[in-house]
Design a protein around this motif. Structure first.
Motif, mmCIF file in Angstrom:
data_model
loop_
_atom_site.group_PDB
_atom_site.id
_atom_site.type_symbol
_atom_site.label_atom_id
_atom_site.label_comp_id
_atom_site.label_asym_id
_atom_site.label_seq_id
_atom_site.Cartn_x
_atom_site.Cartn_y
_atom_site.Cartn_z
ATOM 1 N N ARG A 130 0.821 -1.200 0.000
ATOM 2 C CA ARG A 130 0.000 0.000 0.000
ATOM 3 C C ARG A 130 0.862 1.260 0.000
ATOM 4 N NH1 ARG A 130 -5.211 -0.841 -1.243
ATOM 5 N NH2 ARG A 130 -5.513 1.262 -0.395
ATOM 6 N N PRO A 131 0.412 2.338 -0.659
ATOM 7 C CA PRO A 131 1.204 3.570 -0.740
ATOM 8 C C PRO A 131 0.969 4.551 0.396
ATOM 9 C CG PRO A 131 -0.722 3.758 -2.148
ATOM 10 C CD PRO A 131 -0.775 2.368 -1.553
ATOM 11 N N GLU A 132 -0.072 4.332 1.205
ATOM 12 C CA GLU A 132 -0.416 5.310 2.238
ATOM 13 C C GLU A 132 0.704 5.438 3.271
ATOM 14 O OE1 GLU A 132 -4.171 3.763 0.456
ATOM 15 O OE2 GLU A 132 -2.392 2.817 1.289
ATOM 16 N N PRO A 133 0.934 6.642 3.798
ATOM 17 C CA PRO A 133 2.010 6.820 4.792
ATOM 18 C C PRO A 133 1.682 6.218 6.156
ATOM 19 C CG PRO A 133 0.823 8.883 4.449
ATOM 20 C CD PRO A 133 0.316 7.928 3.413
ATOM 21 N N LEU A 134 0.415 6.209 6.523
ATOM 22 C CA LEU A 134 0.001 5.627 7.802
ATOM 23 C C LEU A 134 -0.787 4.351 7.539
ATOM 24 C CD1 LEU A 134 -1.148 8.792 9.775
ATOM 25 C CD2 LEU A 134 1.039 7.593 9.940
ATOM 26 N N LYS A 135 -0.384 3.274 8.185
ATOM 27 C CA LYS A 135 -1.011 1.974 7.941
ATOM 28 C C LYS A 135 -1.257 1.265 9.263
ATOM 29 C CE LYS A 135 1.938 1.502 3.837
ATOM 30 N NZ LYS A 135 2.879 0.625 3.120
ATOM 31 N N LEU A 136 -2.361 0.561 9.340
ATOM 32 C CA LEU A 136 -2.665 -0.234 10.522
ATOM 33 C C LEU A 136 -3.350 -1.521 10.097
ATOM 34 C CD1 LEU A 136 -2.896 -0.612 13.611
ATOM 35 C CD2 LEU A 136 -5.113 0.559 13.479
#
Length: 285
Positions: A41-47
């Motif tokens: 995934r490219p998103e900076p914040l991941k959970l």
């Protein structure tokens, strides 16, 4: 505002009483699908999280590392105390990482450390900011007195949105301030049970404060011994090992925590050697 459909990914969300043929528990093996999904995934914040079927245990990842309750519970305590301005002690079972102990000590707060089992937190239910155990259960002050995966999920989301940090980055920040702790666990099947097993385990009493134990290439000095649930042996450098009989199956469980990543294996070997000395395990060759 809701979450865009392509950013909320669900795995194994369908009804399946066989659980796909795997043990339905938070584990490194079951985390792999979530880890791989986040890594792309490219998103900076991941959970990412995995939750067991009755939603009382949870484990986390940010796509870069897996974070079990040993670490997350301590992070949650630091977050509520230092970022949210709450005051109070922390509660964790005796087999759980001492990372939270170190944080509480620096914050001039107490640690409540009972035997394994969430029910043993009862004396501090309305006092401890966070209550957690290494088997991935957590609750917080003002919430249900039982472990709840969803309060853990809400805490993790709040951390990300408030700090604008992934969980691994927040953990690294806390470790820089309070030191690093590396827990692990193992176990062996035994044929002894009941009083016979208790009598055999009494042979571990020789490992008392001041005694020396070989851990890897070094002799470690025992600083403290806790006996509320099995035998937890704490060494002068803050590392420890704990040996206790399982309460649910014919096994001896051992828990360890090192101050370095490599030290985990040395402590696991030391625990096995102790059990070998009293006839409950084969000696390491």
């Amino acid at each position: 505002k809701g979450v865009a459909g392509d950013r909320l990914l669900l795995f194994r969300a369908e009804a399946d009483p066989t659980f796909g043929g795997v043990a339905p528990e938070p584990s490194t093996k079951n985390m792999q699908t979530v880890l791989q999904a986040l890594q792309s995934r490219p998103e900076p914040l991941k959970l990412g999280v995995i939750i067991d079927p009755d939603a009382d245990r949870i484990r986390f990842t940010d796509g870069a590392m897996e974070i079990d309750m040993n670490m997350f519970g301590a992070m949650a305590y630091h977050y509520l105390h230092e970022k949210k301005g709450k005051q109070g002690l922390v509660a964790k079972t005796v087999a759980t990482s001492n990372f939270a102990n170190a944080i509480a000590a620096e914050l001039c707060e107490n640690t409540f450390e009972p035997a394994v089992g969430f029910k043993n937190f009862k004396p501090v239910i309305n006092q401890a900011l966070v209550l957690f155990e290494e088997s991935d259960g957590i609750s917080v002050i003002g919430h249900t007195p039982e472990k709840d995966a969803y309060i853990g999920l809400l805490l993790a989301l709040d951390m990300l949105l408030t700090l604008r940090l992934n969980l691994g980055d927040y953990l690294a920040e806390i470790r820089r301030q309070y030191g690093a702790y590396y827990p692990a666990r193992g176990g062996i099947a035994v044929s002894q049970m009941g009083d016979e097993l208790k009598a055999t385990l009494a042979g571990l009493k020789k490992y008392a404060a001041g005694a020396k134990v070989r851990v890897g290439k070094n002799l470690q000095t025992i600083d403290e011994v806790i006996t509320i649930d099995g035998r937890k042996i704490i060494f002068a450098d803050g590392s420890w090992l704990m040996i206790r009989p399982s309460g649910t199956e014919p096994k001896i469980r051992f828990y360890v925590e090192a101050r370095t990543e490599k030290g985990k294996d040395d402590l696991l070997d030391a625990a096995k050697e102790m059990l070998a000395e009293i006839g409950l395990a084969k000696r390491n060759l």
